[in-house]
Write a protein that holds these residues in place. Structure first.
Motif, short mmCIF file in Angstrom:
data_model
loop_
_atom_site.label_atom_id
_atom_site.label_comp_id
_atom_site.label_asym_id
_atom_site.label_seq_id
_atom_site.Cartn_x
_atom_site.Cartn_y
_atom_site.Cartn_z
N GLU A 287 -0.19 13.10 -11.83
CA GLU A 287 -0.39 14.25 -12.72
C GLU A 287 0.14 13.99 -14.12
O GLU A 287 -0.48 14.39 -15.10
CB GLU A 287 0.26 15.50 -12.11
CG GLU A 287 -0.52 16.05 -10.94
CD GLU A 287 0.02 17.36 -10.44
OE1 GLU A 287 0.60 18.13 -11.24
OE2 GLU A 287 -0.13 17.62 -9.23
N ARG A 288 1.27 13.33 -14.23
CA ARG A 288 1.83 13.05 -15.55
C ARG A 288 0.97 12.05 -16.31
O ARG A 288 0.74 12.19 -17.51
CB ARG A 288 3.25 12.54 -15.44
CG ARG A 288 4.21 13.65 -15.06
CD ARG A 288 5.61 13.16 -15.10
NE ARG A 288 6.53 14.28 -14.94
CZ ARG A 288 7.82 14.14 -14.92
NH1 ARG A 288 8.37 12.95 -15.05
NH2 ARG A 288 8.59 15.19 -14.77
N ILE A 289 0.49 11.03 -15.63
CA ILE A 289 -0.36 10.04 -16.30
C ILE A 289 -1.69 10.68 -16.68
O ILE A 289 -2.22 10.43 -17.77
CB ILE A 289 -0.56 8.79 -15.40
CG1 ILE A 289 0.79 8.12 -15.09
CG2 ILE A 289 -1.53 7.80 -16.05
CD1 ILE A 289 1.60 7.69 -16.31
N LEU A 290 -2.22 11.53 -15.82
CA LEU A 290 -3.45 12.25 -16.15
C LEU A 290 -3.24 13.14 -17.38
O LEU A 290 -4.06 13.15 -18.30
CB LEU A 290 -3.93 13.09 -14.97
CG LEU A 290 -5.18 13.93 -15.22
CD1 LEU A 290 -6.37 13.05 -15.56
CD2 LEU A 290 -5.48 14.80 -13.99
N GLY A 291 -2.13 13.88 -17.41
CA GLY A 291 -1.84 14.72 -18.57
C GLY A 291 -1.72 13.91 -19.85
O GLY A 291 -2.23 14.30 -20.91
N ARG B 122 1.32 9.16 -5.99
CA ARG B 122 1.58 10.59 -5.76
C ARG B 122 2.61 11.14 -6.74
O ARG B 122 2.49 12.27 -7.22
CB ARG B 122 2.07 10.82 -4.33
CG ARG B 122 0.98 10.86 -3.29
CD ARG B 122 1.49 11.35 -1.94
NE ARG B 122 2.62 10.58 -1.44
CZ ARG B 122 2.53 9.44 -0.77
NH1 ARG B 122 1.35 8.93 -0.51
NH2 ARG B 122 3.61 8.82 -0.34
N GLN B 123 3.63 10.36 -7.04
CA GLN B 123 4.72 10.83 -7.92
C GLN B 123 4.32 10.88 -9.39
O GLN B 123 4.89 11.65 -10.16
CB GLN B 123 5.94 9.93 -7.77
CG GLN B 123 6.59 10.00 -6.42
CD GLN B 123 7.56 8.86 -6.19
OE1 GLN B 123 7.72 7.98 -7.02
NE2 GLN B 123 8.21 8.87 -5.03
N THR B 124 3.35 10.07 -9.81
CA THR B 124 3.08 9.93 -11.24
C THR B 124 1.69 10.36 -11.67
O THR B 124 1.43 10.50 -12.87
CB THR B 124 3.28 8.47 -11.68
OG1 THR B 124 2.36 7.63 -10.96
CG2 THR B 124 4.71 8.02 -11.46
N LYS C 150 0.83 -1.20 0.00
CA LYS C 150 0.00 0.00 0.00
C LYS C 150 0.87 1.26 0.00
O LYS C 150 0.63 2.19 -0.78
CB LYS C 150 -0.93 -0.01 1.22
CG LYS C 150 -1.84 1.18 1.29
CD LYS C 150 -2.73 1.13 2.51
CE LYS C 150 -3.53 2.41 2.60
NZ LYS C 150 -4.24 2.52 3.86
N THR C 151 1.88 1.29 0.84
CA THR C 151 2.78 2.44 0.92
C THR C 151 3.49 2.67 -0.40
O THR C 151 3.60 3.80 -0.87
CB THR C 151 3.79 2.24 2.07
OG1 THR C 151 3.08 2.05 3.28
CG2 THR C 151 4.73 3.42 2.19
N ARG C 152 3.97 1.59 -0.99
CA ARG C 152 4.68 1.70 -2.28
C ARG C 152 3.75 2.22 -3.37
O ARG C 152 4.09 3.10 -4.15
CB ARG C 152 5.25 0.34 -2.68
CG ARG C 152 6.02 0.40 -3.96
CD ARG C 152 7.04 -0.71 -4.04
NE ARG C 152 7.77 -0.55 -5.27
CZ ARG C 152 7.48 -1.23 -6.39
NH1 ARG C 152 6.57 -2.14 -6.40
NH2 ARG C 152 8.17 -1.00 -7.48
N PHE C 153 2.54 1.65 -3.44
CA PHE C 153 1.58 2.10 -4.44
C PHE C 153 1.24 3.58 -4.24
O PHE C 153 1.20 4.35 -5.20
CB PHE C 153 0.30 1.26 -4.38
CG PHE C 153 -0.76 1.76 -5.32
CD1 PHE C 153 -0.70 1.45 -6.66
CD2 PHE C 153 -1.78 2.58 -4.87
CE1 PHE C 153 -1.66 1.92 -7.55
CE2 PHE C 153 -2.74 3.06 -5.74
CZ PHE C 153 -2.69 2.74 -7.08
N GLU C 154 0.98 3.98 -3.00
CA GLU C 154 0.63 5.37 -2.73
C GLU C 154 1.76 6.32 -3.14
O GLU C 154 1.51 7.40 -3.68
CB GLU C 154 0.29 5.56 -1.25
CG GLU C 154 -1.04 4.95 -0.89
CD GLU C 154 -1.34 4.98 0.60
OE1 GLU C 154 -0.41 5.27 1.40
OE2 GLU C 154 -2.49 4.71 0.97
N ALA D 144 9.01 3.25 -12.87
CA ALA D 144 7.58 3.09 -12.60
C ALA D 144 6.76 4.02 -13.49
O ALA D 144 5.73 3.61 -14.04
CB ALA D 144 7.28 3.36 -11.13
N ARG D 145 7.22 5.25 -13.63
CA ARG D 145 6.50 6.21 -14.49
C ARG D 145 6.47 5.71 -15.92
O ARG D 145 5.42 5.74 -16.58
CB ARG D 145 7.17 7.59 -14.43
CG ARG D 145 6.54 8.62 -15.37
CD ARG D 145 7.19 9.97 -15.21
NE ARG D 145 8.60 9.96 -15.47
CZ ARG D 145 9.15 10.40 -16.60
NH1 ARG D 145 8.40 10.90 -17.56
NH2 ARG D 145 10.45 10.37 -16.76
#
Length: 187
Positions: A18-22, A14-16, A6-10, A58-59
């Motif tokens: 906005e970029r994936i949404l864009g 958080r890190q990706t 869960k921590t890793r996924f969160e 991951a990104r």
């Protein structure tokens, strides 16, 4: 162990996010479609969190997942449009008027961009909109850097040719320079 997942996924989320949404917003016809694509992308990431790469990988992995989700989404849209094509044609004949003259260059650029294959558009937008370098694009597309370099060169040439054919100003002979980057970013 579940808390680690869960921590890793969160953290990746958080890190990706906005970029994936864009990435999705620039490729979908509506914000709702983009939200669906992003949700499905992160649902897949959650299911596969144990195999999710570390760091910036991951990104890139998520771009690849989003690309596949978008392909599935587009196939669904194509099926929907095929079922509705006769009605759309009748409505267009009845209600659509010719567009007003204005913004010729942008519409010519958009038309030239739409003429490209899906693969060419994806490659050009990964570089221009997502700001990925050849190595990163290679990871997203699951091919070699050299293949990306060659495909990108060819895609830029086809785009320049389409721009010349569309009569867009600023596209004379450039195969990947400022005019093409501007054009890709303008679409």
């Amino acid at each position: 162990m579940d808390d680690d997942r869960k921590t890793r996924f969160e953290a990746v989320y958080r890190q990706t996010y906005e970029r994936i949404l864009g990435y999705a917003v620039r490729r979908c016809e509506s914000p709702e479609d983009a939200a669906d694509v992003v949700a499905e992308t992160f649902a897949i990431a959650w299911r596969r969190v144990d195999t999710l790469p570390r760091g910036d990988e991951a990104r890139l992995w998520l771009y690849g997942v989003a690309r596949n989700v978008l392909a599935n989404h587009r196939r669904g849209l194509d099926r929907h449009r095929a079922r509705n094509a006769p009605l759309d044609t009748d409505l267009a004949d009845l209600y659509l008027r010719p567009p007003e003259d204005g913004g010729h260059d942008v519409s010519a650029i958009a038309a030239a961009f739409r003429e490209l294959s899906d693969d060419d558009r994806e490659l050009l937008t990964l570089v221009a909109w997502e700001g990925l370098d050849h190595g990163q694009v290679a990871k997203v597309l699951d091919c070699s850097r050299n293949a990306v370099r060659i495909r990108l060169h060819r895609a830029r040439k086809r785009f320049a040719k389409a721009l010349d054919g569309a009569g867009s100003t600023g596209s004379t002979g450039s195969t990947g320079g400022t005019a093409n980057r501007f054009a890709v970013e303008s679409v």
